[in-house]
Design an enzyme around this catalytic site. Structure first.
Site, short mmCIF file in Angstrom:
data_model
loop_
_atom_site.label_atom_id
_atom_site.label_comp_id
_atom_site.label_asym_id
_atom_site.label_seq_id
_atom_site.Cartn_x
_atom_site.Cartn_y
_atom_site.Cartn_z
N ARG A 172 3.99 -1.52 11.94
CA ARG A 172 5.31 -1.20 11.39
C ARG A 172 6.26 -0.77 12.51
O ARG A 172 7.42 -1.21 12.57
CB ARG A 172 5.20 -0.11 10.33
CG ARG A 172 4.74 -0.61 8.97
CD ARG A 172 4.32 0.52 8.06
NE ARG A 172 4.03 0.05 6.70
CZ ARG A 172 2.93 -0.59 6.34
NH1 ARG A 172 1.99 -0.83 7.25
NH2 ARG A 172 2.75 -0.98 5.09
N GLY B 77 -2.55 -9.68 7.80
CA GLY B 77 -1.57 -9.70 6.72
C GLY B 77 -0.24 -9.13 7.14
O GLY B 77 0.82 -9.58 6.69
N SER C 76 -1.52 -0.21 -3.64
CA SER C 76 -1.31 0.42 -2.33
C SER C 76 0.08 1.01 -2.15
O SER C 76 0.73 0.80 -1.12
CB SER C 76 -1.62 -0.59 -1.21
OG SER C 76 -2.92 -1.09 -1.32
N GLU D 277 -8.03 -0.53 0.47
CA GLU D 277 -8.68 -0.82 1.75
C GLU D 277 -9.87 0.11 2.01
O GLU D 277 -10.69 -0.16 2.89
CB GLU D 277 -7.69 -0.71 2.90
CG GLU D 277 -7.13 0.66 3.15
CD GLU D 277 -5.97 0.62 4.13
OE1 GLU D 277 -6.02 1.37 5.11
OE2 GLU D 277 -5.02 -0.18 3.93
#
Length: 452
Positions: free
Chosen positions: A50, A120, A223, A338
């Site tokens: 990010r 991803g 998530s 996850e």
């Protein structure tokens, strides 16, 4: 009844540093006593990628302290470089690799091909960035990446006026024809398959002409903590970003500030190590645990006590101590999918049945994790049944055998957990852990030897 925890191993896990292999497979180290280890872990993949994207879109240079260096982050760095961003290591820094200095390009340039691997974050975060570049950018990846859902990314960008060529596949490979700007505005999407569809749009939205008003229309949003992480990262860089209470988000157009950012340790990668304490009845401490965080791995402090473990905090040290037995649990894990492979591995070694639900979306990760976990545990003598959105686990005595990883880092580490208390577990392709934790085999052996 749970499998017997300790017996004489067929090899010495405290010996040679080289990976122990049998016919190219990694012999999962067998614990001979309750563990007692203290470890530090590399940086968070979710935060690193990010912050790399935001740094590339920022109005000035940025420095990332203690970023993760792994396959996923390397793919992100190379992709941003191919679009014109300068990413340089800072010499002599970092226990697990160099800090990074990022200088944004004056103008992003496409006319390149981006290798997504199985990441991803690369395949969902960078198409909106490529739409802000000039020229075509083709996205492709590993064979498994071509099976991952991408329709929401493609259709959402098209709804914002971006030209994307995919030959109707709604999957990799596809080409984003960037014109240097995206109009932005209001958009409704179904992000039921992955929260990354939301984060990918939000990360670039401040650079859209009109920002973005985004709404999720699906029945369930998986998530959520990852979206909270994205919003927090945007706001820390001066972006006007907000989350609504009804599955909506807004990002106003404006500058993204350059910043110096310290990357937290990856708390999701802590899962197998803390799980090791639970299944061996031992104690494992992770250092550098943040006081507050948006990482979903922080939920481990609440989840592991359900199995009978105890969790203690002492400053930046989090310690998990296993109980006399491993209890079964029933849990909705929709906010932390996850973590599911590690949680399922513990449940397979428990004294009671477990049911883990809310994780239907992990069928669309690196592999169909529900099918893979059920198959591999059952191949070792377990009794796991797939549910529409989870797994039902009835513990059985397990035996050794080959554990397939499916090119999935979290499948490989789940097998290592089971191998701690099961003789003769062979992990196929342990090197796939390099996706987010290249040091996994060394850290795992170090844990059995008392930590590094």
């Amino acid at each position: 009844m749970p499998v017997s925890r300790y017996s004489k191993p067929e090899f010495n896990p405290y010996g040679d540093d080289a990976p122990i292999t049998v016919d190219e497979h990694w012999v999962a180290p067998r614990a001979t006593a309750p563990l007692d280890a203290t470890l530090s872990l590399p940086g968070s993949k979710s935060l690193t990628n990010r912050e790399l994207v935001l740094s590339a879109l920022a109005s000035g240079p940025s420095v990332l302290r203690a970023p993760l260096h792994s396959r996923d982050t390397d793919l992100m760095i190379e992709a941003l470089r191919s679009l014109g961003t300068t990413v340089s290591p800072v010499e002599g820094t970092g226990e697990y690799g160099a800090d990074l200095e990022i200088t944004p390009a004056e103008e992003l340039i496409g006319s390149t091909t981006i290798d997504c691997g199985l990441a991803g974050t690369v395949m969902r975060f960078l198409p909106p960035v490529a739409a802000l570049a000039l020229g075509p950018t083709t996205f492709d990846g590993d064979e498994g990446a071509r099976r991952r859902p991408m329709a929401t990314t493609i259709t959402s960008l098209r709804a914002l006026g971006v030209d994307i060529g995919d030959d109707g596949r709604a999957a990799l490979p596809f080409t984003v024809h960037g014109f240097g700007r995206v109009a932005g505005g209001s958009l409704t999407i179904d992000a039921s398959a992955s929260s990354q569809f939301v984060s990918g749009l939000l990360l670039s939205a401040a650079r859209f002409d009109d920002g973005l008003e985004l709404r999720h229309s699906g029945a369930r949003l998986p998530s959520q903590p990852h979206i909270d992480m994205t919003i927090a990262a945007l706001r820390a860089r001066g972006v006007d970003a907000e989350s609504g209470d009804d599955g909506s988000w807004s990002v106003r157009a404006g500058a993204i500030a350059g910043a110096e950012v310290a990357i937290e340790p990856d708390l999701s990668n802590a899962a197998p190590f803390l799980a090791a304490a639970v299944v061996t009845g031992g104690r494992v401490t992770i250092t550098g645990w943040p006081e507050s965080t948006t990482q979903v791995g922080a939920d481990l402090a609440d989840i592991l006590p359900l199995f009978g473990a105890t969790v203690e905090r002492d400053g930046d040290r989090l310690t998990v101590t296993g109980g006399d037995t491993v209890r079964g649990i029933s849990i909705d894990l929709s906010t932390g999918g996850e973590l599911a492979p590690a949680i399922v591995a513990i449940a397979a070694l428990a004294a009671e049945p477990s049911e883990i639900t809310g994780i239907g979306h992990i069928r669309h990760h690196e592999t169909d994790r529900l099918a893979a976990l059920a198959t591999e545990i059952n191949n070792l003598g377990g009794a796991v049944v797939e549910l529409p959105d989870g797994l039902a686990i009835t513990p059985q005595p397990l035996h050794g055998g080959l554990w397939s990883s499916y090119a999935d880092h979290r499948m490989a580490t789940a097998g290592a957990i089971i191998g701690l208390v099961t003789d003769g577990v062979l992990i196929e392709d342990i090197a796939t852990t390099a996706k987010t934790l290249p040091q996994f085999p060394e850290l795992w052996r170090g844990m059995l030897a008392g930590g590094l």
